[in-house]
Design a protein around this motif. Structure first.
Motif, PDB file in Angstrom:
ATOM      1  N   UNK A 370     -29.160  24.578  12.737  1.00  0.00           N
ATOM      2  CA  UNK A 370     -30.100  23.950  13.314  1.00  0.00           C
ATOM      3  C   UNK A 370     -31.578  24.953  12.342  1.00  0.00           C
ATOM      4  N   UNK A 371     -32.068  24.696  11.626  1.00  0.00           N
ATOM      5  CA  UNK A 371     -33.361  25.380  11.073  1.00  0.00           C
ATOM      6  C   UNK A 371     -34.607  25.722  11.035  1.00  0.00           C
ATOM      7  N   UNK A 372     -34.922  23.892  11.977  1.00  0.00           N
ATOM      8  CA  UNK A 372     -36.076  23.831  12.280  1.00  0.00           C
ATOM      9  C   UNK A 372     -36.127  22.999  13.352  1.00  0.00           C
ATOM     10  N   UNK A 373     -36.093  23.218  15.207  1.00  0.00           N
ATOM     11  CA  UNK A 373     -36.652  22.167  15.907  1.00  0.00           C
ATOM     12  C   UNK A 373     -37.770  21.798  16.372  1.00  0.00           C
ATOM     13  N   UNK A 391     -27.738  29.036  17.325  1.00  0.00           N
ATOM     14  CA  UNK A 391     -28.763  28.193  16.681  1.00  0.00           C
ATOM     15  C   UNK A 391     -28.931  29.739  15.487  1.00  0.00           C
ATOM     16  N   UNK A 392     -28.066  30.395  14.899  1.00  0.00           N
ATOM     17  CA  UNK A 392     -27.960  31.226  14.296  1.00  0.00           C
ATOM     18  C   UNK A 392     -28.508  31.293  12.450  1.00  0.00           C
ATOM     19  N   UNK A 393     -29.455  30.483  11.998  1.00  0.00           N
ATOM     20  CA  UNK A 393     -29.690  30.159  10.933  1.00  0.00           C
ATOM     21  C   UNK A 393     -31.731  29.129  11.433  1.00  0.00           C
ATOM     22  N   UNK A 394     -31.643  29.998  12.876  1.00  0.00           N
ATOM     23  CA  UNK A 394     -32.841  28.834  13.395  1.00  0.00           C
ATOM     24  C   UNK A 394     -34.202  29.667  12.968  1.00  0.00           C
TER      25      UNK A 394
END
Length: 534
Positions: A370-373, A391-394
Motif C-alpha cells: 500500500x502506497x496511498x490509503x 506498509x513500508x512504502x506508504x
C-alpha cells in the motif's frame, strides 16, 4: 505502386471519385511535362506546404538537386523502398498555419498523417479524401474548423483492404472521421472542443480504439454501440453524455480499457461489462450509477485498476475480491453507500480510496504494498499501529473522521500526507516524527494526544500544513519549529500549551494561517505575526 480504389454507391459520391481520378491524372501530366519523378514531386509538394506556414522548425526540409531521394532524411518523413512518402508525423512541432497548401493528391502513398498538438487552423481540405491508403490520421489539439469534409464520409467506401486499416478511430479534441458528416460546432473556441452527439452509424465501424475524452459531446451513446466485435480501448470521459451505459460495450470480450468517468451516466452496469473478463482498467467515477457491488462486480482476472467513486453503489466489497481480481492494484470506491469491512485479501493493492462510505471493522494488516490509503469519513475502529507498521512504502494515509483508538503509529519515512483528525488517538506524539523528511501535511486535529510537541518536529523541513489543534498538548512551543520555512498553515489552538510564542517562528515567512488560541500562552503577540500575515 500505390492503388487508389474507392467504392461509392451514391451518385454524388461517384462524381467525387471521378473528380479525384481526374485530379490524379492532371497531377501526373504536369509531373511528366516538367520532367519530375514521382519522388521529386512529392518532395516539392511538402516544401510548398512548408513555405505556407507562418512558423515552423522544419530546417532539415531542404531539397538536394543532386539527390532525388534526399527527402528520406527529412525530420518527420517516412518513405518506402521506392522513396515514396508513406508517413508525415510532426507532433508538437509548433507548426502555425493551415492545410490549404498541403497537396494531398501529390502524396498518393501516404498512410500516416499525424499533425497533433500544433497551431494549425482553417478547414481540412476535401482533397484529403484522395488518400486511399491512409490508415492513421491524427489532428488532435489544433484549431481546425468544421464541417468535416465529405471526402472522409465513411471508411466503408474504401476498398476492403484499406477498410480494415481504419480500426484505430481517434475522436479526441480536434478530429475528423464521421460515417455521416455532421456539423459539430466551432473548433475555434479557446479549448478547441467538439460538441454534439455521436452519430448512430459509429456502431457499425470495426473500431479497435475510440477516444472522445475531454470534449463537449452530449446525448446518449448509441444503444447498439459495441457490436463491431473489435473494441479494446474506449474513453468517453469528461463530456456531457447521459443515459445508460451501452449494453453491448463488451459483447466481444476483447475490451481491455473502458473509461466513462465524469458524466451523467445512470442505471446499472450492463451485463456485458459485468462479465467482461478481458478488462484491465475500468473507470466509472462521478456518475449516477447504482447497484450492489457485491453482486455486480464479476471475475476480472486481469483487472489492474477499478474506479467507481462518486456514484450510488451500495453493498459490501466482496471478501474474495483479492482472489477474483488477483492483479488489482488501484481500487477507488469513495463517495458511495458501501458498508462492511475492507477485505483482507487485497495483497497486491497499492492505492485504496474508500472515503465517505459506511465502512466498518479494522484496517487490514495484509496490504504490504500500500502506497496511498484514503478511508476518511467512515466507521472504522481499532488501532492503526499493526496495519501502518506493515506498509513500508506508504505515502498517503488519510483516516480522518473515524473511530480509531490506540496511539500514534510509527510512521515510515516515505510518508507525504498523514491525516487522522477527529478520532480517539491517545498518548504522545512520538519523537520519530522527526524522521519524516518527505512529509507535507501532518494533521492530527481533534484527538486525545498529550505530552509535549517533540522538538524533532522541526526536522520536517517540507511541512506545509501542521495541525495539532484540539488535543491535550502541554508545555512550550518548541524553538525548532522555526525551521519549518515552507509552513503555510500552523494550528495549535485548543491545547494546554504555555510559555511565549518563540521568536524563531518569524522564519516561517510563508505562513498564511496561524491559530494559537485557547491555550495558556503568555507574553505579547509578536509584531512579526501581523507583518507576516499581511
Amino acid at each position: 505502386m500505390c492503388q487508389h480504389v474507392l467504392y461509392y454507391q451514391a451518385d454524388e459520391l461517384e462524381k467525387q471519385v471521378k473528380s479525384k481520378k481526374l485530379a490524379e491524372k492532371e497531377r501526373k501530366r504536369m509531373v511528366q511535362e516538367i520532367g519530375l519523378s514521382d519522388t521529386e514531386s512529392e518532395a516539392r509538394a511538402l516544401l510548398k506546404w512548408k513555405a505556407s506556414l507562418k512558423n515552423q522548425t522544419l530546417n532539415s526540409w531542404i531539397l538536394n538537386p543532386n539527390n532525388k531521394t534526399s527527402h528520406r532524411g527529412w525530420i518527420g518523413i517516412d518513405c518506402n523502398d521506392q522513396a515514396r512518402v508513406t508517413g508525415v508525423s510532426l507532433v508538437r512541432f509548433n507548426l502555425n498555419g493551415t492545410l490549404d497548401q498541403f497537396d494531398f493528391p501529390s502524396l498518393p502513398c501516404l498512410a500516416t498523417l499525424d499533425l497533433s498538438f500544433n497551431h494549425l487552423d482553417g478547414t481540412i481540405p476535401a482533397t484529403i479524401g484522395t488518400l486511399s491508403n491512409l490508415t492513421d490520421l491524427a489532428l488532435l489539439r489544433n484549431g481546425f474548423s468544421t464541417p468535416i469534409p465529405n471526402s472522409l464520409d465513411a471508411p466503408k467506401h474504401f476498398n476492403p483492404q484499406s477498410f480494415n486499416m481504419w480500426s484505430e478511430f481517434k475522436y479526441s479534441s480536434s478530429n475528423w472521421i464521421y460515417e455521416e458528416p455532421v456539423f459539430i460546432g466551432s473548433l475555434r473556441e479557446p479549448s478547441h472542443r467538439l460538441s454534439g452527439s455521436l452519430p448512430s452509424s459509429i456502431s457499425g465501424l470495426p473500431l479497435v480504439t475510440l477516444f472522445t475524452d475531454d470534449n463537449n459531446f452530449s446525448g446518449a451513446i448509441p444503444a447498439d454501440f459495441g457490436q463491431s466485435n473489435q473494441l479494446e480501448d474506449i474513453n468517453f470521459s469528461s463530456n456531457s453524455f447521459y443515459g445508460a451505459l451501452p449494453s453491448r460495450v463488451c459483447d466481444n470480450n476483447k475490451l481491455m480499457y473502458f473509461d466513462a468517468s465524469y458524466y451523467s451516466f445512470m442505471g446499472l452496469l450492463p451485463e456485458s461489462l459485468r462479465n467482461c473478463t478481458s478488462l484491465i482498467w475500468l473507470s466509472l467515477n462521478k456518475n449516477y450509477l447504482d447497484g450492489n457491488i457485491s453482486e455486480d462486480l464479476g471475475n476480472y482476472p486481469d483487472l489492474s485498476g477499478l474506479y467507481i467513486s462518486e456514484n450510488q453503489f451500495f453493498g459490501f466489497i466482496p471478501q474474495n475480491i483479492g482472489k477474483t481480481m488477483p492483479n488489482l492494484t488501484f481500487l477507488s470506491v469513495g463517495n458511495n453507500h458501501i458498508t462492511g469491512p475492507i477485505p483482507s485479501t487485497l495483497m497486491s493493492l497499492q492505492y485504496l480510496n474508500a472515503s465517505y462510505n459506511h465502512i466498518t471493522g479494522n484496517i487490514p494488516s495484509s496490504m504490504p504494498n500500500m502506497m496511498r490509503l484514503s478511508l476518511s469519513n467512515n466507521l472504522i475502529t481499532g488501532s492503526t499501529s499493526a496495519s501502518v507498521g506493515n506498509m513500508s512504502e506508504l505515502a498517503i494515509f488519510n483516516l480522518s473522521e473515524n473511530n480509531l483508538t490506540g496511539t500514534m503509529p510509527s510512521l515510515p519515512p516515505t510518508l507525504n500526507y498523514f491525516m487522522i483528525s477527529n478520532n480517539h488517538i491517545m498518548g504522545n506524539i512520538p519523537n520519530s516524527i522527526g524522521y519524516l523528511s518527505n512529509v507535507y501535511i501532518l494533521d492530527v486535529y481533534g484527538n486525545g494526544l498529550s505530552g509535549i510537541i517533540p522538538p524533532s518536529s522541526g526536522n520536517c523541513s517540507l511541512l506545509e500544513v501542521l495541525d495539532l489543534s484540539n488535543n491535550n498538548l502541554l508545555e512550550n512551543i518548541p524553538w525548532s519549529l522555526g525551521n519549518l520555512e515552507n509552513l503555510l498553515t500552523f494550528r495549535l489552538n485548543d491545547n494546554k500549551l504555555s510559555g511565549e510564542i518563540p521568536s524563531s517562528l518569524k522564519n516561517c515567512s510563508n505562513l498564511e494561517i496561524i491559530d494559537f488560541g485557547e491555550n495558556q500562552l503568555s507574553g505579547d503577540i509578536p509584531p512579526w505575526i501581523g507583518e507576516s500575515l499581511s
